[in-house]
Scaffold this motif. Structure first.
Motif, PDB file in Angstrom:
ATOM      1  N   GLU A   8       0.822  -1.092   0.091  1.00 43.01           N
ATOM      2  CA  GLU A   8       0.009  -0.033   0.015  1.00 43.01           C
ATOM      3  C   GLU A   8       1.038   1.316   0.121  1.00 43.01           C
ATOM      4  N   LYS A  10       1.008   5.656  -0.306  1.00 40.06           N
ATOM      5  CA  LYS A  10       0.150   6.721  -0.059  1.00 40.06           C
ATOM      6  C   LYS A  10       1.206   8.136  -0.304  1.00 40.06           C
ATOM      7  N   ASP A  13      -2.294  12.246   1.885  1.00 39.76           N
ATOM      8  CA  ASP A  13      -3.331  11.238   2.495  1.00 39.76           C
ATOM      9  C   ASP A  13      -3.999  10.279   1.543  1.00 39.76           C
ATOM     10  N   THR A  15      -4.448   7.399  -1.093  1.00 41.76           N
ATOM     11  CA  THR A  15      -3.922   6.056  -1.399  1.00 41.76           C
ATOM     12  C   THR A  15      -3.695   6.027  -2.664  1.00 41.76           C
ATOM     13  N   LEU A  54       5.124   7.205   0.398  1.00 39.90           N
ATOM     14  CA  LEU A  54       5.088   6.617   1.598  1.00 39.90           C
ATOM     15  C   LEU A  54       4.701   5.129   1.573  1.00 39.90           C
ATOM     16  N   THR A  56       2.779   2.421   3.126  1.00 43.41           N
ATOM     17  CA  THR A  56       2.095   2.255   4.661  1.00 43.41           C
ATOM     18  C   THR A  56       1.677   1.035   4.835  1.00 43.41           C
ATOM     19  N   LYS A  57       1.746  -0.099   3.865  1.00 41.38           N
ATOM     20  CA  LYS A  57       1.536  -1.485   4.295  1.00 41.38           C
ATOM     21  C   LYS A  57       2.488  -2.323   3.336  1.00 41.38           C
TER      22      LYS A  57
END
Ligand code: ADP
Ligand code: MG
Length: 250
Positions: A8, A10, A13, A15, A54, A56-57
């Motif tokens: 994931e 981003k 904010d 995605t 970034l 994020t997952k």
């Protein structure tokens, strides 16, 4: 081997990538297709740790080591090379200066100027780029097609093991496409790198005999296949793309 798991990504904010899984074994060629704005360039840039994004997952594993938190220089030293969809222009630094430094940085060795110039000349011949380009500022005032060839010059000098080509074929005329396609094929036959090719067209793919195809839509891969999938897309567009028989456009 590169293994992207449950990724994931981003930016601020928003995605951009989600639930993305992709494995590319050494020496394999993978093709990424999909409509504009689905995140193809983002995934390319994330692999080289672009600061705009970034993770994020999920994770990005290369040869059993996570590279998702490494900086771009370290990833480059591992043999990665990204040919950008829109190469940036850098006025005031010549190709030759940048390439000699980049090569020295990447290999941790002093680069012999005579050997280096000889190699540059050979590469210019292979990709049919005027030798004067070596002394031009990086991509500065070059046409779209010239920029792509200039990026290819960088690739041939740095001799990467994992190559990411983000729309290398856009902006190339028919002759340039043939030169670039043949040069890439020769590089592949000689070094057997892994290659991720982002493209909208089958033309560049005819230089490669064996590859896997992935279709991306709205930030994730929704279909995997082979050459036949490219034919299907060329004929019907992405609108016909389905997953387990369900039309994702509905
Ligand atoms: P593609 O290469 O498939 O055409 P991109 O990866 O360039 O798509 O972009 C995917 C989506 O993410 C688009 O909606 C784009 O506007 C958005 N995007 C890309 N980069 C950024 C960024 N740095 N900040 C905000 N949004 C971005
Ligand atoms: Mg793109």
């Amino acid at each position: 081997m590169l293994k992207i798991t449950d990724l994931e990504v981003k930016s601020l904010d928003k995605t951009i990538i989600h639930d993305l899984n992709l494995t590319i074994n050494d020496g394999e060629i993978h093709v990424l297709m999909g409509p504009n704005g689905t995140g193809k360039s983002t995934i390319c840039k994330v692999l080289l740790s672009h600061p705009d994004y970034l993770v994020t997952k999920g994770d990005i594993i290369y040869n059993n080591e996570s590279i998702k938190d490494l900086d771009t220089t370290s990833i480059s030293r591992k043999g990665f090379f990204l040919l950008n969809q829109n190469p940036i222009e850098i006025e005031g630094i010549t190709n030759a200066e940048m390439l000699r430094n980049a090569l020295a940085e990447r290999t941790n060795t002093r680069v012999d100027i005579f050997e280096f110039n000889k190699k540059l000349n050979e590469i210019c011949n292979i990709i049919n780029l005027p030798k004067s380009f070596v002394h031009r500022d990086i991509n500065y005032n070059m046409s779209g097609g010239e920029k792509k060839k200039n990026e290819l010059l960088q690739l041939f000098i740095l001799e990467p093991k994992f190559i990411i080509l983000d729309e290398i074929d856009s902006g190339l005329d028919v002759d340039a496409l043939k030169t670039v396609g043949e040069a890439l094929k020769n590089y592949y036959d000689k070094y057997k790198p892994s290659i991720l090719i982002v493209t909208h067209h089958a033309d560049i793919l005819k230089y490669f005999s064996d590859y896997q195809v992935h279709v991306m839509k709205e930030g994730t891969i929704i279909e995997n296949g082979n050459q036949n999938l490219v034919q299907k897309i060329e004929t019907s567009g992405f609108g016909a793309t389905t997953i387990n028989g369900t039309d994702l456009n509905e």
